[in-house]
Each structure stands twice: as structure tokens, then as C-alpha cells.
Write a protein that holds these residues in place. Structure first.
Motif, short mmCIF file in Angstrom:
data_model
loop_
_atom_site.label_atom_id
_atom_site.label_comp_id
_atom_site.label_asym_id
_atom_site.label_seq_id
_atom_site.Cartn_x
_atom_site.Cartn_y
_atom_site.Cartn_z
N GLU A 70 -4.11 0.55 -2.23
CA GLU A 70 -3.38 -0.67 -2.57
C GLU A 70 -2.60 -0.49 -3.86
O GLU A 70 -3.13 0.03 -4.85
CB GLU A 70 -4.36 -1.84 -2.70
N ARG A 71 -1.35 -0.96 -3.88
CA ARG A 71 -0.52 -0.88 -5.08
C ARG A 71 -0.36 -2.23 -5.76
O ARG A 71 0.15 -2.31 -6.87
CB ARG A 71 0.87 -0.33 -4.73
N GLY A 72 -0.77 -3.29 -5.09
CA GLY A 72 -0.69 -4.60 -5.73
C GLY A 72 -0.17 -5.68 -4.81
O GLY A 72 0.31 -5.41 -3.70
N THR A 73 -0.28 -6.92 -5.30
CA THR A 73 0.23 -8.09 -4.57
C THR A 73 1.36 -8.71 -5.38
O THR A 73 1.30 -8.79 -6.60
CB THR A 73 -0.90 -9.12 -4.38
N GLY A 74 2.40 -9.14 -4.67
CA GLY A 74 3.54 -9.75 -5.36
C GLY A 74 4.66 -10.02 -4.36
O GLY A 74 4.44 -9.98 -3.14
N PHE A 89 0.85 -1.19 0.00
CA PHE A 89 0.00 0.00 0.00
C PHE A 89 0.89 1.25 0.00
O PHE A 89 2.03 1.20 0.45
CB PHE A 89 -0.90 0.04 1.24
N ARG A 90 0.35 2.34 -0.50
CA ARG A 90 1.03 3.64 -0.41
C ARG A 90 0.03 4.66 0.14
O ARG A 90 -1.18 4.58 -0.12
CB ARG A 90 1.57 4.11 -1.76
N PHE A 91 0.55 5.60 0.91
CA PHE A 91 -0.31 6.61 1.50
C PHE A 91 -0.42 7.79 0.55
O PHE A 91 0.58 8.37 0.10
CB PHE A 91 0.26 7.08 2.84
N VAL A 92 -1.67 8.17 0.23
CA VAL A 92 -1.93 9.30 -0.67
C VAL A 92 -2.19 10.53 0.19
O VAL A 92 -3.21 10.61 0.89
CB VAL A 92 -3.13 9.01 -1.59
N GLU A 93 -1.28 11.48 0.12
CA GLU A 93 -1.34 12.65 0.98
C GLU A 93 -2.58 13.50 0.69
O GLU A 93 -3.21 14.03 1.61
CB GLU A 93 -0.07 13.49 0.79
N ASP A 109 4.79 5.94 -11.42
CA ASP A 109 3.65 6.68 -10.88
C ASP A 109 2.38 5.88 -11.17
O ASP A 109 2.16 5.45 -12.31
CB ASP A 109 3.56 8.06 -11.54
N PRO A 110 1.53 5.64 -10.17
CA PRO A 110 0.34 4.81 -10.37
C PRO A 110 -0.65 5.38 -11.39
O PRO A 110 -1.45 4.65 -11.96
CB PRO A 110 -0.29 4.74 -8.98
#
Length: 205
Positions: free
Chosen positions: A82-86, A71-75, A143-144
Motif C-alpha cells: 500500500e502506498r496510501g489513501t487520497g 498500491f504498487r507492486f514490489v518486484e 521513492d517510498p
């Protein structure tokens, strides 16, 4: 009557000539077949030469690997996304010994985390969980939204299947921060064994 005899004689002579050399006709037929067999058929579409795709990991060794959900925190919105599973992996360069953290999404293989594993990174439990850790770092992943790779300061969180796996991640992380690479093979193997055990448990359900 005389004219009829002349025509019959000419017809008989032509037939006789044809019967004299049957091999000549056979040879001619053979040449036609052989010529036809030697015709070259070119493909309708010329395939491009095979391209050797490089990942940028060719000069590195995997010294730790663990399946995770990242996960990444969006300010802007003050929320975790969530950014993904791997597999989150620690890669050690073969000549410089520098280590980086690399995580690719398992289906798209897009880079979700890519940064040096430095002593300044502070790993903390995420929201009091015993199976998730978070830290703040400069990062060079895609960048997502745009897919552009550029440096950004990110707050990441990694959530693991259980507390045991999370603990192995933290142990390996902190050993590398101290420049201690001993015992990492054992940690890596234990982590892989724990992952396989977790997969078998899921299959039984």
C-alpha cells in the motif's frame, strides 16, 4: 535662637518656591511618563519572511478527482504494498493540454503517483475485481524508502469504494487517452456526488 530662625526661614523659602510652580513639577512628571511610553520593545526572535510554497500544480486544472487506495507492486518480494489513501487526480496543463496522473497521500501530501496520462497505458481490472484497476507506467514520484524523485517503471493498482466509482475512473482515463475532453465535467461531478453519498452511508453505520 537666631540660628534657629535662620534655618526656619530657609525651610519656609524652599517650601514657598516649590508651591509657586506646581505645573513645572507636573510637566516634568509628564515628560518622564511620555518618555517611558515611547520605549520600543523588539521581539526576542525575528520571524523569517513568509515563504510562498509552490506545488507545481499552479498551471494545471483538475479535470477528474476520485478518492482511492493506491498500491504498487514490489518486484523483489513479489507482493503488493500500500502506498496510501487520497485523491487520484487528472491534471490538465492550461497551455499544452497535456494531462498527468497525480496522487498524494492525504495526511502527508507526499507524491505517490506522478506520470503522464498517455495513450500507451493499458488499464486492466485488478485480480478480477470490479472496483480496482491496474496499469504499468514510467513514474516520477517519491521513492517510498528514500524519498528521492527519479524515473522508475511501476505497476500501480487503484482500489475504489465501489464499482461505480471505479467505472468513472476508467471512463475518464480512456476518454483522455483518446484526446476527448468533452463530458469530463459531468464525470467529475458524478464522481464527487458518488463519493459524498458513500461518505454519508459510512456516517450512518
Amino acid at each position: 535662637e537666631a540660628e534657629t530662625r535662620v534655618v526656619e526661614h530657609a525651610f519656609s523659602a524652599n517650601m514657598a518656591d516649590a508651591e509657586k510652580d506646581p505645573a513645572a513639577d507636573a510637566e516634568g512628571e509628564g515628560e518622564d511618563v511620555e518618555a517611558e511610553a515611547q520605549v520600543e520593545f523588539k521581539p526576542l526572535i525575528e520571524l523569517p519572511p513568509e515563504i510562498d510554497h509552490k506545488t507545481g500544480e499552479e498551471d494545471e486544472d483538475v479535470i477528474f478527482k476520485m478518492r482511492t487506495k493506491m498500491f504498487r507492486f514490489v518486484e523483489e518480494s513479489k507482493e503488493w504494498k500500500e502506498r496510501g489513501t487520497g485523491d487520484v487526480r487528472f491534471l490538465r496543463h492550461k497551455s499544452s493540454d497535456k494531462v498527468r496522473v497525480l496522487m498524494r497521500a492525504e495526511k502527508t501530501l507526499r507524491v505517490r503517483a506522478n506520470h503522464p496520462l498517455t495513450p500507451s497505458l493499458e488499464v486492466k481490472p485488478h485480480a478480477g475485481s470490479d472496483r480496482a484497476f491496474t496499469y504499468f507506467t514510467p513514474d516520477w514520484s517519491e521513492d517510498p524508502e528514500t524519498g528521492i524523485v527519479e524515473q522508475r517503471n511501476e505497476l500501480f493498482a487503484f482500489r475504489f469504494a465501489n464499482a461505480e466509482n471505479a467505472g468513472k475512473f476508467k471512463d475518464a482515463f480512456e476518454k483522455i487517452q483518446k484526446g476527448d475532453f468533452t463530458g469530463l465535467d459531468v464525470i467529475k461531478k458524478d464522481a464527487e456526488d458518488a463519493e459524498k453519498a458513500g461518505e454519508k452511508k459510512e456516517e450512518k453505520k
